[in-house]
Design an enzyme around this catalytic site. Structure first.
Site, mmCIF file in Angstrom:
data_model
loop_
_atom_site.group_PDB
_atom_site.id
_atom_site.type_symbol
_atom_site.label_atom_id
_atom_site.label_comp_id
_atom_site.label_asym_id
_atom_site.label_seq_id
_atom_site.Cartn_x
_atom_site.Cartn_y
_atom_site.Cartn_z
ATOM 1 N N ASN A 292 0.833 -1.202 0.000
ATOM 2 C CA ASN A 292 0.000 0.000 0.000
ATOM 3 C C ASN A 292 0.869 1.254 0.000
ATOM 4 O O ASN A 292 0.638 2.198 -0.770
ATOM 5 C CB ASN A 292 -0.904 0.040 1.232
ATOM 6 C CG ASN A 292 -2.061 -0.919 1.150
ATOM 7 O OD1 ASN A 292 -2.432 -1.388 0.079
ATOM 8 N ND2 ASN A 292 -2.659 -1.225 2.296
ATOM 9 N N ARG B 61 -0.892 -5.360 14.972
ATOM 10 C CA ARG B 61 -1.982 -6.265 14.624
ATOM 11 C C ARG B 61 -2.037 -7.357 15.691
ATOM 12 O O ARG B 61 -1.317 -8.360 15.600
ATOM 13 C CB ARG B 61 -1.763 -6.881 13.233
ATOM 14 C CG ARG B 61 -1.787 -5.885 12.089
ATOM 15 C CD ARG B 61 -3.199 -5.357 11.850
ATOM 16 N NE ARG B 61 -3.244 -4.482 10.685
ATOM 17 C CZ ARG B 61 -3.067 -3.175 10.732
ATOM 18 N NH1 ARG B 61 -2.797 -2.595 11.897
ATOM 19 N NH2 ARG B 61 -3.153 -2.435 9.644
ATOM 20 N N ASP C 221 -1.478 3.469 6.095
ATOM 21 C CA ASP C 221 -0.441 3.257 5.083
ATOM 22 C C ASP C 221 -0.386 4.443 4.123
ATOM 23 O O ASP C 221 0.692 4.911 3.735
ATOM 24 C CB ASP C 221 -0.718 1.980 4.286
ATOM 25 C CG ASP C 221 -0.919 0.771 5.176
ATOM 26 O OD1 ASP C 221 -0.250 0.687 6.227
ATOM 27 O OD2 ASP C 221 -1.741 -0.092 4.811
ATOM 28 N N ASP D 145 -7.930 -1.196 -0.113
ATOM 29 C CA ASP D 145 -6.873 -0.553 0.671
ATOM 30 C C ASP D 145 -6.233 0.613 -0.077
ATOM 31 O O ASP D 145 -5.642 1.495 0.541
ATOM 32 C CB ASP D 145 -5.774 -1.565 1.011
ATOM 33 C CG ASP D 145 -6.212 -2.553 2.079
ATOM 34 O OD1 ASP D 145 -7.396 -2.533 2.458
ATOM 35 O OD2 ASP D 145 -5.370 -3.358 2.521
#
Length: 326
Positions: free
Chosen positions: A55, A182, A270, A306
């Site tokens: 990304n 995450r 991102d 994304d």
């Protein structure tokens, strides 16, 4: 009364030929139910790709920066789909290798009625999880001005952790590190490791919410995060849809986020990192770097994928100029 000190914004050394950034990490194929339907009742799904580092690379390419993505993919249809998608975005994929024995990772999104989205990963034993320090020997790595990593990669495997630690040590170019916590990827509490990695980087991106989750609720303000991470040359603390603050030397700059409709927040961090880096590599002042980050993040917020399209030049100028009118 003494005026507050203003330090110059540090910039990575740039080789001849313009700035270049090598982004290292896994990208998966994502499965997205049509019409925000729950996965267990959906009849149709759309396929896209999902990967923090790719990304960043795609948004950097959108900004005209020489962007390289370095990774591993399975020798399968999913891997070919990922490679084609990233390449078509203008990113150099010459250092993406195919692993004949391991698959490309997969991701499934499961929308809920409350507007949240549960994400399930199928990436254990993936091709990218087998990456190790040898990746740093790729030509596109050795010739890049900046290496970009995230906190996702060291969670994938011990060899991936070795890769990031090796990158942050020894002789290297400038390193950008997005903490990108995450929780579902970690089998142990990663706070100590991610702080260690962030402290070793030159440029760090971290959300105020994830900083609290990793390092404690005592981190109430962006300045508290900077105090916890004093070593990086630049620390950018993002406070959701409110603002982003950049710390450099003894100075700071804070710019509010744009008020835009949110289709889905995934990928916005991102996009912000890519916009900030693009401004930094072009020699922009800190406030302008933050503005470009916010405008780029707005592109991700406006789509379910994304990676969304940047505004055209006129709209980009209008959005950046809107800060001057605020």
């Amino acid at each position: 009364m003494t005026a507050p000190r203003t330090d110059p914004l540090w910039r990575p050394p740039i080789r001849d030929g313009g700035p270049s950034v090598a982004c290292v990490g896994e990208t998966m194929v994502s499965f997205i139910p049509s019409g925000d339907t729950a996965l267990d009742t959906a009849d149709n799904v759309a396929l896209d790709i999902a990967g923090a580092e790719s990304n960043v690379a795609m948004y950097l390419a959108d900004h005209g920066i020489d962007a390289r993505w370095v990774s591993r993919l399975g020798d399968d249809a999913f891997g070919r789909r990922v490679l084609r998608h990233v390449s078509m975005a203008g990113v150099d994929v010459s250092a993406v290798r195919t692993d004949p024995a391991r698959p490309t990772g997969l991701l499934f999104k499961d929308p809920a009625q409350n507007g949240s989205t549960r994400v399930t990963y199928y990436r254990l034993g993936s091709a990218a999880a087998a990456m190790g320090p040898y990746v740093l020997d790729e030509d596109v790595m050795r010739t890049a001005d900046v290496w970009h990593f995230s906190g996702i990669t060291p969670a994938l495997s011990t060899t991936c952790r070795d890769l990031v630690e090796a990158a942050l040590g020894g002789d290297r170019p400038a390193i950008s590190f997005d903490v990108n916590h995450r929780p579902a990827l970690w089998s142990e509490a990663p706070g100590t490791l991610l702080r260690h990695l962030a402290q070793a980087a030159d440029i760090v991106f971290v959300g105020l919410d994830e900083a609290r989750a990793l390092w404690g609720d005592r981190l109430r303000e962006p300045d508290d995060v900077r105090a916890l991470l004093p070593s990086p040359r630049i620390v950018v603390v993002k406070d959701g849809g409110k603002a982003a603050t950049a710390f450099f030397g003894e100075s700071r700059a804070c710019v509010p986020a744009l008020a835009v409709p949110v289709v889905e927040p995934v990928g916005a961090g991102d996009a912000f990192a890519a916009g900030f880096l693009a401004g930094l590599l072009r020699g922009e002042p800190a406030e302008r770097c933050l503005r470009v980050g916010h405008v780029t993040a707005a592109s991700a917020l406006s789509v379910t994928a994304d990676h969304g399209p940047l505004p055209d030049e006129a709209e980009m100028s209008r959005l950046l100029g809107a800060y001057d009118l605020a």
